[in-house]
Design a protein around this motif. Structure first.
Motif, PDB file in Angstrom:
ATOM      1  N   UNK A 144       0.846  -1.197   0.000  1.00  0.00           N
ATOM      2  CA  UNK A 144       0.000   0.000   0.000  1.00  0.00           C
ATOM      3  C   UNK A 144       0.876   1.239   0.000  1.00  0.00           C
ATOM      4  N   UNK A 145       0.681   2.074  -0.984  1.00  0.00           N
ATOM      5  CA  UNK A 145       1.396   3.340  -1.073  1.00  0.00           C
ATOM      6  C   UNK A 145       0.367   4.456  -1.015  1.00  0.00           C
ATOM      7  N   UNK A 202       4.474  12.947  -2.466  1.00  0.00           N
ATOM      8  CA  UNK A 202       5.437  11.827  -2.477  1.00  0.00           C
ATOM      9  C   UNK A 202       4.748  10.543  -2.059  1.00  0.00           C
ATOM     10  N   UNK A 203       5.270   9.411  -2.541  1.00  0.00           N
ATOM     11  CA  UNK A 203       4.687   8.133  -2.107  1.00  0.00           C
ATOM     12  C   UNK A 203       5.157   7.765  -0.695  1.00  0.00           C
ATOM     13  N   UNK A 204       4.189   7.363   0.137  1.00  0.00           N
ATOM     14  CA  UNK A 204       4.518   6.870   1.480  1.00  0.00           C
ATOM     15  C   UNK A 204       4.276   5.361   1.465  1.00  0.00           C
ATOM     16  N   UNK A 205       5.335   4.606   1.739  1.00  0.00           N
ATOM     17  CA  UNK A 205       5.264   3.144   1.592  1.00  0.00           C
ATOM     18  C   UNK A 205       4.771   2.522   2.893  1.00  0.00           C
ATOM     19  N   UNK A 206       3.449   2.436   3.053  1.00  0.00           N
ATOM     20  CA  UNK A 206       2.879   1.986   4.334  1.00  0.00           C
ATOM     21  C   UNK A 206       2.956   0.472   4.493  1.00  0.00           C
ATOM     22  N   UNK A 207       2.806  -0.274   3.397  1.00  0.00           N
ATOM     23  CA  UNK A 207       2.949  -1.740   3.441  1.00  0.00           C
ATOM     24  C   UNK A 207       3.761  -2.156   2.235  1.00  0.00           C
ATOM     25  N   UNK A 249       3.615   2.207  16.482  1.00  0.00           N
ATOM     26  CA  UNK A 249       2.715   3.129  15.800  1.00  0.00           C
ATOM     27  C   UNK A 249       3.254   3.461  14.404  1.00  0.00           C
ATOM     28  N   UNK A 250       2.394   3.400  13.413  1.00  0.00           N
ATOM     29  CA  UNK A 250       2.806   3.742  12.051  1.00  0.00           C
ATOM     30  C   UNK A 250       3.380   2.570  11.277  1.00  0.00           C
ATOM     31  N   UNK A 270      -3.672  -0.164   8.350  1.00  0.00           N
ATOM     32  CA  UNK A 270      -3.736  -0.197   6.885  1.00  0.00           C
ATOM     33  C   UNK A 270      -3.989  -1.632   6.421  1.00  0.00           C
ATOM     34  N   UNK A 271      -3.268  -2.585   6.987  1.00  0.00           N
ATOM     35  CA  UNK A 271      -3.457  -3.994   6.607  1.00  0.00           C
ATOM     36  C   UNK A 271      -4.884  -4.432   6.930  1.00  0.00           C
TER      37      UNK A 271
END
Ligand SMILES: Nc1ncnc2c1ncn2[C@@H]1O[C@H](COP(=O)(O)OP(=O)(O)OP(=O)(O)O)[C@@H](O)[C@H]1O
Ligand SMILES: [Mg+2]
Length: 325
Positions: A16-17, A27-32, A51-52, A57-58
């Motif tokens: 997930x971006x 900008x892309x944030x690379x959460x997963x 946290x974070x 998100x998952x």
């Protein structure tokens, strides 16, 4: 309880971006990042991490609240991320539920709580008004709410009771899989134990499967069958509950367990994990934990370790274990 031998959730390469705006643009944030895991029928998979790290998100992707950027999710054998993903999601939606951290925010303050619990039944349009009322009374009893309290408003209940109301509503349509996102984090300790016990009791009685998201490793230890540890958007370790607490393998899992305050007064102060969680806008190359890892090797700075088998029902993503495999 059903046998925990068939996955009802299969996540593969889940990525997930988020595009986030800032002074310099977007900008892309690379959460997963390329996350794989299964949830087996009848089990509770505890999902832990700072946290974070991407826990919510998952969870949100799994129940179709937000789309994945890449990778696949299958629920009960239906792929909800493919070309026919929205039809697949509609087919399984009533079998999925999501319980949030804050029950107050999840309830309409101006709606009588019985009505809130009846809402999913109303929307599904399956029952007559009378049958709906009977079902609401049954759900209130199931979650241990006082008889005859359906006409009250959310503010007339304690925090723990409000979470019971939210749980009652989540059960209205007889789901099979519930993502519980920090369901007890907003409650005081005595309430936490009661709600955790309720969730465990409901699991036994109704054959539910949970993804249980939490910061608190003590709570996860009570409720989980297996545990998956997320670090900065990657799973670093999965193992049966007992193994992960008794013999953690990944250096991050060890640090996380060391940071848990112990009942012994000599250890009351938790040891913080040294270093900072990396920025997801610019994650470190190689293993995302390498800047904080006490056992870092050259390879860890260049090459991301894969999540590979490291014992019975165990997986770890760490170059230290590759030699031993
Ligand atoms: N809608 C969004 N837009 C932009 N960034 C987001 C969005 N949702 C989450 N993020 C970012 O993705 C990362 C993972 O967030 P997430 O909420 O999944 O973490 P978490 O592990 O649940 O954290 P916490 O324990 O604080 O609840 C964070 O950096 C967060 O800021
Ligand atoms: Mg969260």
């Amino acid at each position: 309880m059903p046998m925990a031998d068939a996955p009802i959730v299969e996540a593969r390469g889940l990525t997930k971006t988020f595009m986030v705006g800032h002074a310099g643009g977007v900008s892309p944030l690379h959460a997963l990042d390329d996350v794989d895991f299964d949830v087996m029928a009848g089990e509770t998979l505890g999902l832990v991490g700072e946290s974070g790290s991407g826990k919510s998100t998952a969870g949100r992707i799994l129940v179709g609240l937000i789309p994945a950027t890449a990778g696949s999710v299958s629920l009960f054998g239906h792929c909800i991320t493919g070309r026919d993903g929205s039809a697949a999601l509609r087919a399984v939606r009533s079998r999925l539920q999501f319980v949030f951290q804050d029950p107050f925010a999840a309830l309409n303050p101006r709606m009588r709580v019985g009505r809130s619990v009846a809402e999913p039944l109303e929307i599904a349009g399956k029952l007559s008004r009378r049958d709906r009322n009977d079902r609401v009374a049954e759900l209130f009893e199931l979650v241990g709410l006082p008889k005859g309290s359906t006409d009250r408003y959310p503010h007339e209940f304690s925090g723990g009771q409000r979470q019971r109301i939210v749980i009652a509503r989540s059960l209205a349509l007889n789901p099979d899989f519930i993502v519980c996102d920090e369901p007890v984090s907003a409650l005081d300790v005595s309430m936490q134990a009661q709600i955790v016990n309720l969730l465990m009791d409901l699991q036994q009685r109704l054959g539910l499967t949970y993804l249980f998201i939490a910061h608190d490793l003590a709570v996860v230890r009570i409720i989980s069958t297996r545990v998956a540890v997320l670090y900065a958007g990657s799973i670093v370790e999965t193992a049966p509950k007992h193994d992960i607490y008794a013999r953690p393998q990944h250096p991050y899992t060890k640090a996380l367990l060391d940071a848990v305050p112990r009942p012994d007064p000599a250890f009351v102060r938790a040891r913080a994990i040294s270093g900072e969680v990396p920025s997801l806008l610019d994650p470190p190359p190689g293993c995302r934990f390498h800047p904080r890892c006490p056992l870092v090797m050259d390879r860890c700075r260049a090459e991301a370790p894969k999540l590979l088998s490291s014992g019975k029902d165990r997986q770890v993503a760490c170059h230290l274990f590759e030699a031993a495999r």
